[in-house]
Design a protein around this motif. Structure first.
Motif, PDB file in Angstrom:
ATOM      1  N   GLU A   1     -65.216  83.708  58.563  1.00 16.91           N
ATOM      2  CA  GLU A   1     -65.854  84.157  57.326  1.00 16.91           C
ATOM      3  C   GLU A   1     -64.992  83.806  56.114  1.00 16.91           C
ATOM      4  OE1 GLU A   1     -67.112  88.363  55.264  1.00 16.91           O
ATOM      5  OE2 GLU A   1     -67.373  88.159  57.431  1.00 16.91           O
ATOM      6  N   TRP A   2     -63.695  83.989  56.235  1.00 17.68           N
ATOM      7  CA  TRP A   2     -62.780  83.672  55.139  1.00 17.68           C
ATOM      8  C   TRP A   2     -62.781  82.172  54.852  1.00 17.68           C
ATOM      9  CZ3 TRP A   2     -57.004  82.698  55.851  1.00 17.68           C
ATOM     10  CH2 TRP A   2     -56.390  82.441  54.625  1.00 17.68           C
ATOM     11  N   THR A   3     -62.711  81.346  55.891  1.00 24.86           N
ATOM     12  CA  THR A   3     -62.711  79.902  55.665  1.00 24.86           C
ATOM     13  C   THR A   3     -64.039  79.430  55.076  1.00 24.86           C
ATOM     14  OG1 THR A   3     -63.302  79.520  57.982  1.00 24.86           O
ATOM     15  CG2 THR A   3     -60.966  79.342  57.399  1.00 24.86           C
ATOM     16  N   ASN A   4     -65.147  80.011  55.520  1.00 23.15           N
ATOM     17  CA  ASN A   4     -66.453  79.650  54.946  1.00 23.15           C
ATOM     18  C   ASN A   4     -66.524  80.041  53.470  1.00 23.15           C
ATOM     19  OD1 ASN A   4     -67.465  78.546  57.290  1.00 23.15           O
ATOM     20  ND2 ASN A   4     -68.442  80.439  57.947  1.00 23.15           N
ATOM     21  N   ASP A   5     -66.056  81.250  53.145  1.00 25.82           N
ATOM     22  CA  ASP A   5     -66.062  81.684  51.747  1.00 25.82           C
ATOM     23  C   ASP A   5     -65.174  80.791  50.890  1.00 25.82           C
ATOM     24  OD1 ASP A   5     -67.788  83.716  52.385  1.00 25.82           O
ATOM     25  OD2 ASP A   5     -66.245  85.280  52.431  1.00 25.82           O
ATOM     26  N   LYS A   6     -64.024  80.410  51.437  1.00 20.37           N
ATOM     27  CA  LYS A   6     -63.098  79.556  50.699  1.00 20.37           C
ATOM     28  C   LYS A   6     -63.712  78.173  50.456  1.00 20.37           C
ATOM     29  CE  LYS A   6     -59.277  78.698  52.823  1.00 20.37           C
ATOM     30  NZ  LYS A   6     -57.924  78.621  53.398  1.00 20.37           N
ATOM     31  N   LYS A   7     -64.360  77.608  51.479  1.00 20.50           N
ATOM     32  CA  LYS A   7     -65.001  76.306  51.329  1.00 20.50           C
ATOM     33  C   LYS A   7     -66.144  76.370  50.323  1.00 20.50           C
ATOM     34  CE  LYS A   7     -63.936  74.535  55.898  1.00 20.50           C
ATOM     35  NZ  LYS A   7     -64.474  74.168  57.212  1.00 20.50           N
ATOM     36  N   ASN A   8     -66.927  77.448  50.390  1.00 18.14           N
ATOM     37  CA  ASN A   8     -68.025  77.600  49.438  1.00 18.14           C
ATOM     38  C   ASN A   8     -67.513  77.679  48.011  1.00 18.14           C
ATOM     39  OD1 ASN A   8     -69.972  77.576  51.419  1.00 18.14           O
ATOM     40  ND2 ASN A   8     -70.103  79.801  51.561  1.00 18.14           N
ATOM     41  N   GLN A   9     -66.444  78.401  47.816  1.00 15.17           N
ATOM     42  CA  GLN A   9     -65.884  78.546  46.480  1.00 15.17           C
ATOM     43  C   GLN A   9     -65.351  77.202  45.968  1.00 15.17           C
ATOM     44  OE1 GLN A   9     -62.864  81.523  46.201  1.00 15.17           O
ATOM     45  NE2 GLN A   9     -62.677  81.348  43.993  1.00 15.17           N
ATOM     46  N   GLU A  10     -64.775  76.407  46.854  1.00 14.73           N
ATOM     47  CA  GLU A  10     -64.239  75.105  46.450  1.00 14.73           C
ATOM     48  C   GLU A  10     -65.335  74.088  46.162  1.00 14.73           C
ATOM     49  OE1 GLU A  10     -61.683  74.096  49.693  1.00 14.73           O
ATOM     50  OE2 GLU A  10     -60.123  75.501  49.078  1.00 14.73           O
ATOM     51  N   THR A  11     -66.440  74.165  46.895  1.00 18.89           N
ATOM     52  CA  THR A  11     -67.485  73.153  46.732  1.00 18.89           C
ATOM     53  C   THR A  11     -68.463  73.450  45.604  1.00 18.89           C
ATOM     54  OG1 THR A  11     -68.840  74.221  48.425  1.00 18.89           O
ATOM     55  CG2 THR A  11     -67.416  72.430  49.139  1.00 18.89           C
ATOM     56  N   VAL A  12     -68.598  74.706  45.250  1.00 13.03           N
ATOM     57  CA  VAL A  12     -69.522  75.057  44.170  1.00 13.03           C
ATOM     58  C   VAL A  12     -68.888  74.673  42.840  1.00 13.03           C
ATOM     59  CG1 VAL A  12     -70.653  76.983  42.997  1.00 13.03           C
ATOM     60  CG2 VAL A  12     -70.605  76.907  45.478  1.00 13.03           C
ATOM     61  N   PHE A  13     -69.675  73.999  42.022  1.00 13.76           N
ATOM     62  CA  PHE A  13     -69.152  73.504  40.745  1.00 13.76           C
ATOM     63  C   PHE A  13     -68.787  74.642  39.806  1.00 13.76           C
ATOM     64  CE2 PHE A  13     -69.920  71.864  36.395  1.00 13.76           C
ATOM     65  CZ  PHE A  13     -68.894  70.938  36.366  1.00 13.76           C
ATOM     66  N   GLU A  14     -69.665  75.607  39.686  1.00 15.18           N
ATOM     67  CA  GLU A  14     -69.406  76.739  38.802  1.00 15.18           C
ATOM     68  C   GLU A  14     -69.275  78.014  39.634  1.00 15.18           C
ATOM     69  OE1 GLU A  14     -72.259  77.062  35.702  1.00 15.18           O
ATOM     70  OE2 GLU A  14     -72.045  74.977  35.116  1.00 15.18           O
ATOM     71  N   ALA A  15     -68.106  78.197  40.230  1.00 17.26           N
ATOM     72  CA  ALA A  15     -67.867  79.395  41.022  1.00 17.26           C
ATOM     73  C   ALA A  15     -67.710  80.592  40.086  1.00 17.26           C
ATOM     74  CB  ALA A  15     -66.619  79.224  41.873  1.00 17.26           C
ATOM     75  N   ASP A  16     -68.396  81.670  40.406  1.00 15.38           N
ATOM     76  CA  ASP A  16     -68.340  82.841  39.547  1.00 15.38           C
ATOM     77  C   ASP A  16     -67.335  83.863  40.091  1.00 15.38           C
ATOM     78  OD1 ASP A  16     -69.816  83.465  41.766  1.00 15.38           O
ATOM     79  OD2 ASP A  16     -71.365  84.557  40.695  1.00 15.38           O
ATOM     80  N   GLU A  17     -67.182  84.949  39.348  1.00 11.24           N
ATOM     81  CA  GLU A  17     -66.224  85.986  39.721  1.00 11.24           C
ATOM     82  C   GLU A  17     -66.617  86.684  41.029  1.00 11.24           C
ATOM     83  OE1 GLU A  17     -63.340  86.658  38.193  1.00 11.24           O
ATOM     84  OE2 GLU A  17     -63.769  84.932  36.916  1.00 11.24           O
ATOM     85  N   GLU A  18     -67.909  86.810  41.261  1.00  8.80           N
ATOM     86  CA  GLU A  18     -68.372  87.461  42.483  1.00  8.80           C
ATOM     87  C   GLU A  18     -67.966  86.660  43.713  1.00  8.80           C
ATOM     88  OE1 GLU A  18     -72.546  88.829  44.579  1.00  8.80           O
ATOM     89  OE2 GLU A  18     -72.517  88.426  42.430  1.00  8.80           O
ATOM     90  N   MET A  19     -68.075  85.352  43.625  1.00  6.20           N
ATOM     91  CA  MET A  19     -67.697  84.497  44.745  1.00  6.20           C
ATOM     92  C   MET A  19     -66.190  84.575  44.995  1.00  6.20           C
ATOM     93  SD  MET A  19     -68.619  80.484  45.327  1.00  6.20           S
ATOM     94  CE  MET A  19     -70.371  80.800  45.332  1.00  6.20           C
ATOM     95  N   ALA A  20     -65.411  84.591  43.931  1.00  9.73           N
ATOM     96  CA  ALA A  20     -63.958  84.707  44.071  1.00  9.73           C
ATOM     97  C   ALA A  20     -63.579  86.055  44.674  1.00  9.73           C
ATOM     98  CB  ALA A  20     -63.294  84.524  42.717  1.00  9.73           C
ATOM     99  N   ALA A  21     -64.268  87.105  44.259  1.00  4.79           N
ATOM    100  CA  ALA A  21     -63.984  88.430  44.793  1.00  4.79           C
ATOM    101  C   ALA A  21     -64.329  88.504  46.278  1.00  4.79           C
ATOM    102  CB  ALA A  21     -64.756  89.479  44.018  1.00  4.79           C
ATOM    103  N   LYS A  22     -65.443  87.890  46.671  1.00  3.98           N
ATOM    104  CA  LYS A  22     -65.842  87.891  48.080  1.00  3.98           C
ATOM    105  C   LYS A  22     -64.811  87.148  48.932  1.00  3.98           C
ATOM    106  CE  LYS A  22     -69.876  86.881  51.013  1.00  3.98           C
ATOM    107  NZ  LYS A  22     -69.124  87.090  52.195  1.00  3.98           N
ATOM    108  N   THR A  23     -64.283  86.054  48.401  1.00 10.56           N
ATOM    109  CA  THR A  23     -63.255  85.309  49.118  1.00 10.56           C
ATOM    110  C   THR A  23     -61.989  86.149  49.271  1.00 10.56           C
ATOM    111  OG1 THR A  23     -64.135  83.244  48.230  1.00 10.56           O
ATOM    112  CG2 THR A  23     -61.920  83.170  49.133  1.00 10.56           C
TER     113      THR A  23
END
Length: 79
Positions: free
Chosen positions: A27-49
């Motif tokens: 789950e952590w690696t998936n969240d980290k990859k999602n945050q890296e691949t999304v162009f405009e990562a928001d605060e919610e995504m960073a918090a989830k990671t």
């Protein structure tokens, strides 16, 4: 006779802990990859990671403290 049930119970909970560690790590690696691949990562995504990383680290430390034997044994007990 009396210690056998205790050992089986410990083994059962250790296996559940190892499964939780695997799940938390993926789950952590998936969240980290999602945050890296999304162009405009928001605060919610960073918090989830951050939350998923903290959850993985908590479970990992618990496994080290309990000296769990299993497929992560070398990395858990090495410290």
């Amino acid at each position: 006779m009396f210690g056998k049930k205790k050992n089986n119970l410990k083994k059962q909970f250790d296996e559940a802990l190892l499964e939780d560690i695997d799940r938390a790590f993926s789950e952590w690696t998936n969240d980290k990859k999602n945050q890296e691949t999304v162009f405009e990562a928001d605060e919610e995504m960073a918090a989830k990671t951050k939350v998923s990383k903290a959850q993985y680290e908590l479970l990992y430390r618990e496994a080290r403290r309990r000296k769990v034997k299993g497929h992560v044994q070398s990395s858990v007990i090495s410290r």
